[in-house]
Write a protein that holds these residues in place. Structure first.
Motif, PDB file in Angstrom:
ATOM      1  N   GLN A 147       0.785  -1.229   0.000  1.00  9.00           N
ATOM      2  CA  GLN A 147       0.000   0.000   0.000  1.00  9.00           C
ATOM      3  C   GLN A 147       0.825   1.291   0.000  1.00  9.00           C
ATOM      4  O   GLN A 147       0.349   2.330  -0.448  1.00  9.00           O
ATOM      5  CB  GLN A 147      -0.920   0.018   1.230  1.00  9.00           C
ATOM      6  N   PHE A 148       2.043   1.242   0.530  1.00  3.88           N
ATOM      7  CA  PHE A 148       2.834   2.456   0.702  1.00  3.88           C
ATOM      8  C   PHE A 148       4.171   2.359  -0.024  1.00  3.88           C
ATOM      9  O   PHE A 148       4.694   1.279  -0.257  1.00  3.88           O
ATOM     10  CB  PHE A 148       3.079   2.716   2.194  1.00  3.88           C
ATOM     11  N   ASP A 149       4.724   3.518  -0.334  1.00  5.91           N
ATOM     12  CA  ASP A 149       6.023   3.572  -1.001  1.00  5.91           C
ATOM     13  C   ASP A 149       7.182   3.348  -0.032  1.00  5.91           C
ATOM     14  O   ASP A 149       8.251   2.870  -0.428  1.00  5.91           O
ATOM     15  CB  ASP A 149       6.213   4.944  -1.664  1.00  5.91           C
ATOM     16  N   HIS A 150       6.996   3.746   1.217  1.00  7.38           N
ATOM     17  CA  HIS A 150       8.067   3.659   2.203  1.00  7.38           C
ATOM     18  C   HIS A 150       7.460   3.256   3.539  1.00  7.38           C
ATOM     19  O   HIS A 150       6.520   3.894   4.017  1.00  7.38           O
ATOM     20  CB  HIS A 150       8.783   5.012   2.336  1.00  7.38           C
ATOM     21  N   VAL A 151       7.996   2.192   4.143  1.00  8.10           N
ATOM     22  CA  VAL A 151       7.448   1.670   5.395  1.00  8.10           C
ATOM     23  C   VAL A 151       8.568   1.544   6.422  1.00  8.10           C
ATOM     24  O   VAL A 151       9.585   0.891   6.181  1.00  8.10           O
ATOM     25  CB  VAL A 151       6.797   0.288   5.191  1.00  8.10           C
ATOM     26  N   GLU A 152       8.379   2.178   7.577  1.00  9.37           N
ATOM     27  CA  GLU A 152       9.282   2.006   8.696  1.00  9.37           C
ATOM     28  C   GLU A 152       8.564   1.209   9.778  1.00  9.37           C
ATOM     29  O   GLU A 152       7.331   1.115   9.777  1.00  9.37           O
ATOM     30  CB  GLU A 152       9.748   3.370   9.231  1.00  9.37           C
ATOM     31  N   THR A 153       9.319   0.607  10.677  1.00 10.80           N
ATOM     32  CA  THR A 153       8.726  -0.229  11.717  1.00 10.80           C
ATOM     33  C   THR A 153       9.164   0.238  13.089  1.00 10.80           C
ATOM     34  O   THR A 153      10.232   0.830  13.259  1.00 10.80           O
ATOM     35  CB  THR A 153       9.126  -1.707  11.532  1.00 10.80           C
ATOM     36  N   ILE A 154       8.318  -0.048  14.082  1.00 13.85           N
ATOM     37  CA  ILE A 154       8.644   0.289  15.461  1.00 13.85           C
ATOM     38  C   ILE A 154       8.229  -0.876  16.360  1.00 13.85           C
ATOM     39  O   ILE A 154       7.161  -1.468  16.180  1.00 13.85           O
ATOM     40  CB  ILE A 154       7.953   1.601  15.910  1.00 13.85           C
ATOM     41  N   GLY A 155       9.113  -1.236  17.283  1.00 16.61           N
ATOM     42  CA  GLY A 155       8.826  -2.296  18.238  1.00 16.61           C
ATOM     43  C   GLY A 155       9.115  -1.818  19.649  1.00 16.61           C
ATOM     44  O   GLY A 155       9.821  -0.825  19.851  1.00 16.61           O
ATOM     45  N   PHE A 156       8.568  -2.553  20.633  1.00 22.24           N
ATOM     46  CA  PHE A 156       8.673  -2.111  22.019  1.00 22.24           C
ATOM     47  C   PHE A 156       9.091  -3.253  22.945  1.00 22.24           C
ATOM     48  O   PHE A 156       8.479  -4.319  22.939  1.00 22.24           O
ATOM     49  CB  PHE A 156       7.322  -1.568  22.511  1.00 22.24           C
ATOM     50  N   HIS A 157      10.118  -3.004  23.730  1.00 17.83           N
ATOM     51  CA  HIS A 157      10.427  -3.869  24.872  1.00 17.83           C
ATOM     52  C   HIS A 157       9.659  -3.302  26.060  1.00 17.83           C
ATOM     53  O   HIS A 157       9.885  -2.161  26.467  1.00 17.83           O
ATOM     54  CB  HIS A 157      11.929  -3.837  25.189  1.00 17.83           C
ATOM     55  N   TYR A 158       8.716  -4.076  26.603  1.00 19.31           N
ATOM     56  CA  TYR A 158       7.949  -3.559  27.737  1.00 19.31           C
ATOM     57  C   TYR A 158       7.887  -4.555  28.897  1.00 19.31           C
ATOM     58  O   TYR A 158       6.997  -4.488  29.749  1.00 19.31           O
ATOM     59  CB  TYR A 158       6.534  -3.155  27.302  1.00 19.31           C
ATOM     60  N   GLY A 159       8.870  -5.461  28.939  1.00 18.31           N
ATOM     61  CA  GLY A 159       8.895  -6.441  30.008  1.00 18.31           C
ATOM     62  C   GLY A 159       8.023  -7.644  29.728  1.00 18.31           C
ATOM     63  O   GLY A 159       7.705  -8.414  30.648  1.00 18.31           O
ATOM     64  N   GLN A 160       7.641  -7.845  28.463  1.00 22.62           N
ATOM     65  CA  GLN A 160       6.793  -8.971  28.114  1.00 22.62           C
ATOM     66  C   GLN A 160       7.528 -10.300  28.306  1.00 22.62           C
ATOM     67  O   GLN A 160       8.697 -10.422  27.980  1.00 22.62           O
ATOM     68  CB  GLN A 160       6.288  -8.851  26.663  1.00 22.62           C
ATOM     69  N   ARG A 161       6.835 -11.276  28.862  1.00 18.11           N
ATOM     70  CA  ARG A 161       7.463 -12.575  29.109  1.00 18.11           C
ATOM     71  C   ARG A 161       7.750 -13.309  27.800  1.00 18.11           C
ATOM     72  O   ARG A 161       8.543 -14.233  27.759  1.00 18.11           O
ATOM     73  CB  ARG A 161       6.586 -13.433  30.035  1.00 18.11           C
TER      74      ARG A 161
END
Length: 240
Positions: free
Chosen positions: A27-41
């Motif tokens: 759908q898009f020409d440029h895609v960036e990603t974001i992830g999170f460390h939140y203490g998930q087991r």
């Protein structure tokens, strides 16, 4: 049709966000990603992200060159303030309020706030998330009304119209697998099946026909049931 703009995908390394990555590249020409460390087991999901990012763009020529920078933020304070089965090594069960104790209060709202702030800095106005209210664990911050309200607040607070695309919002897990096949064929289905992680207990050693996982937590049950439905649909469409 490919849009002539950029998007930031909330990318956990799970089935839904991997499918959304393929959708975003369509759908898009440029895609960036974001992830999170939140203490998930099940933090093992974060280690799956780079393999998926490296693999999926190579599946179709038109996806090549579209995937941009990856961003990983430390939100461990969210896990520190959340006494849940997703951030503590305790038995998974239902609470008295009818929600599973894997519910991390405010998680998606916090994720969207940080993603929106990063997108603002990156000159991006479109966010993408794998939230779904059709076939899920009942988390209130997965509902479209909740997410729409949060995006309205972000748009006002940033003084810039921000949008959230949720391609899986009204799809069952079986339909999500079908979308995966439509986007990238059997090759994409195989990548999502074998390379992503959904299990809340963090079991990435037990391989099932639907992927890795313990098979008993809510995330595994949803994923397995969706895979069964998808397989049944594939056999029906082929006349077997």
């Amino acid at each position: 049709m490919t849009r002539s703009n950029k998007a930031l995908l909330l990318f956990s390394g799970g089935q839904d966000s991997a499918t959304c990555l393929a959708w975003a590249l369509d759908q898009f020409d440029h895609v960036e990603t974001i992830g999170f460390h939140y203490g998930q087991r099940h933090d093992v999901e974060m280690s799956c992200r780079e393999t998926i990012r490296r693999t999926i763009p190579d599946l179709k020529p038109e996806w090549a060159g579209k995937l941009g920078q990856d961003h990983v933020l430390d939100l461990s304070v969210l896990g520190q303030m959340s006494e849940t089965a997703l951030t503590r090594d305790v038995e998974i069960e239902m609470n008295e309020d009818g929600l599973p104790n894997t519910f991390v209060p405010g998680r998606n709202l916090v994720f969207l706030t940080f993603a929106g702030a990063l997108a603002y800095r990156r000159g991006i106005t479109a966010l993408i998330g794998g939230m779904c209210e059709a076939d899920f664990s009942g988390y209130p911050d997965c509902h479209k009304d909740t997410l729409d309200a949060q995006m309205n607040a972000l748009s006002l607070g940033l003084a810039k119209p921000m949008t959230l695309e949720t391609p899986l919002m009204f799809l069952s897990k079986a339909a999500a697998w079908e979308l995966c096949g439509e986007l990238g064929g059997e090759a994409l289905v195989e990548v999502v099946n074998r390379e992503t992680h959904s299990c809340y207990k963090g079991d990435h050693e037990t391989l099932n026909d639907w992927g890795y996982g313990c098979g008993t937590c809510p995330a595994c049950e949803l994923r397995a049931a969706g895979w069964r439905g998808y397989e049944a649909g594939q056999k029906g469409s082929s006349g077997k």
